[in-house]
Design an enzyme around this catalytic site. Structure first.
Site, short mmCIF file in Angstrom:
data_model
loop_
_atom_site.label_atom_id
_atom_site.label_comp_id
_atom_site.label_asym_id
_atom_site.label_seq_id
_atom_site.Cartn_x
_atom_site.Cartn_y
_atom_site.Cartn_z
N SER A 28 22.86 50.35 75.07
CA SER A 28 24.29 50.63 75.05
C SER A 28 24.65 51.53 76.23
O SER A 28 24.40 51.18 77.38
CB SER A 28 24.69 51.26 73.70
OG SER A 28 26.09 51.31 73.56
N GLU A 63 25.19 42.27 77.24
CA GLU A 63 25.57 42.43 75.83
C GLU A 63 26.71 43.44 75.74
O GLU A 63 26.91 44.26 76.63
CB GLU A 63 24.37 42.86 74.98
CG GLU A 63 23.86 44.25 75.26
CD GLU A 63 24.59 45.36 74.53
OE1 GLU A 63 25.12 45.12 73.43
OE2 GLU A 63 24.65 46.49 75.05
N HIS A 115 23.68 45.34 70.41
CA HIS A 115 24.32 45.87 69.20
C HIS A 115 24.17 44.91 68.03
O HIS A 115 25.14 44.29 67.55
CB HIS A 115 25.79 46.16 69.47
CG HIS A 115 26.01 47.29 70.43
ND1 HIS A 115 25.86 47.14 71.79
CD2 HIS A 115 26.36 48.59 70.23
CE1 HIS A 115 26.12 48.29 72.39
NE2 HIS A 115 26.42 49.19 71.46
#
Length: 350
Positions: free
Chosen positions: A144, A246, A320
């Site tokens: 992330s 992502e 995620h």
């Protein structure tokens, strides 16, 4: 000139060339792109836990991180600032940076894990001592917001890092790839999504956007952070590589904008292949949907990535998602978009 080459030339004048060569030979062996592999973890090793992005002041959450470390047979060393609430902007940056440097400096620490992502790791990029990291290679794990640090360490310290769970992730039975990536010195091999309990309504749907097979070093991470670091010394290098992307909780128009940014920046030119991972909640908002574009996420991905003349796969469980893959960044991989698999062909650890 690479950091390692520069240090070698500097050592010639001080008579340290031979010791430096011997030390580097013992310390690490290179993989694709001349990257250094850190040592594999084993039971009893010590892991340093840090919060280089969002703080984690809740003692219950910190206890969960400790439980995770113990579950894998490891010992924990908590960063001295990991539980502090982020109040002062500049002090927070200094504290997060101190914890990062302290863990790489500490000879008793074998790996450095992020407790969570969130926001803020970009604050550290131009302050990190990359020489320290290069000379003390250790497993560095997160995803992330931690993507910014992966990109910077990859370029500046030439270290294989690992895109995988934070210590507050759920760690489902899919943790087998976590173990393979960090504890085993042979390549992970083929990875794909978990078996489905309901074939009619799969939890993780894979889709071939463009068929084909491609090989190259694997690199990537969170699309927002990759986009935000463009134009900096830490921006991603994609030519000849398998690029994975992502994100989470972004509306289709936002994904469209960031993918278009990468296209206009030339990041799809010369790329070997592309993987677009799961994108949870990447849809118009229930109560305030954007009417900027009329397309859904799948249409956006097809419109931009479908034009590439390389293999493209969508839906791999990267990022995620509870069933999250752990991927060593920079090692050689083969993407088979036709059969919807990814094979990691080099170990990320030694």
């Amino acid at each position: 000139m690479t950091l390692q080459r520069r240090k070698f030339l500097q050592s010639l004048g001080s008579g340290l060339a031979l010791p430096l060569i011997a030390r580097d030979f013992i310390r690490a062996s290179p993989v694709a792109d001349g990257l250094i592999r850190p040592k594999a973890l084993k039971a009893g090793d010590t892991v340093g836990l840090i919060t280089p992005a969002t703080y984690v002041p809740d003692p219950d959450r910190l206890a969960l991180a400790e439980r995770t470390i113990k579950y894998f047979g490891l010992r924990m060393k908590m960063g001295k600032n990991a539980g502090k609430r982020m109040n002062d902007y500049q002090i927070s940056i200094a504290e997060r940076l101190d914890d990062l440097h302290a863990m790489f400096r500490d000879k008793d620490v074998d790996a450095v894990f992020a407790i969570r992502g969130g926001y803020g790791s970009m604050h550290l990029l131009d302050r990190i001592d990359y020489d320290l990291i290069h000379l003390n290679p250790k497993i560095f794990l997160g995803y992330s917001d931690i993507t910014a640090m992966h990109l910077a360490i990859h370029k500046q310290a030439r270290l294989v890092t690992f895109h995988g769970p934070i210590m507050l992730s759920r760690f489902t039975d899919y943790q087998k790839y976590f173990r393979k990536a960090l504890f085993e010195t042979h390549p992970i091999g083929k990875v794909t999504n978990p078996p489905e309990s309901n074939e009619l309504r799969p939890s993780h749907s894979l889709r071939t956007i463009r068929a084909g097979i491609a090989s190259g070093p694997i690199i990537g991470g969170n699309l927002t952070l990759i986009s935000n670091t463009m134009g900096t010394p830490y921006e991603i290098e994609t030519r000849g590589k398998i690029l994975f992307l992502e994100d989470v909780d972004e509306e289709p128009y936002s994904i469209d904008r960031m993918l278009t940014h990468l296209r206009l920046s030339g990041k799809f030119a010369g790329v070997a292949g592309v993987i677009f991972g799961e994108c949870q909640d990447c849809r118009p908002k229930d109560y305030k949907p954007s009417s900027t574009i009329p397309y859904g996420l799948g249409e956006v991905v097809d419109n931009i990535l479908g034009e590439l003349q390389v293999p493209v796969l969508a839906g791999l469980t990267i990022g995620h998602t509870d069933d999250q893959l752990t991927l060593p960044l920079g090692v050689t991989a083969t993407l088979d978009a036709t059969n919807r698999t990814l094979e990691i062909k080099e170990a990320g650890v030694q």
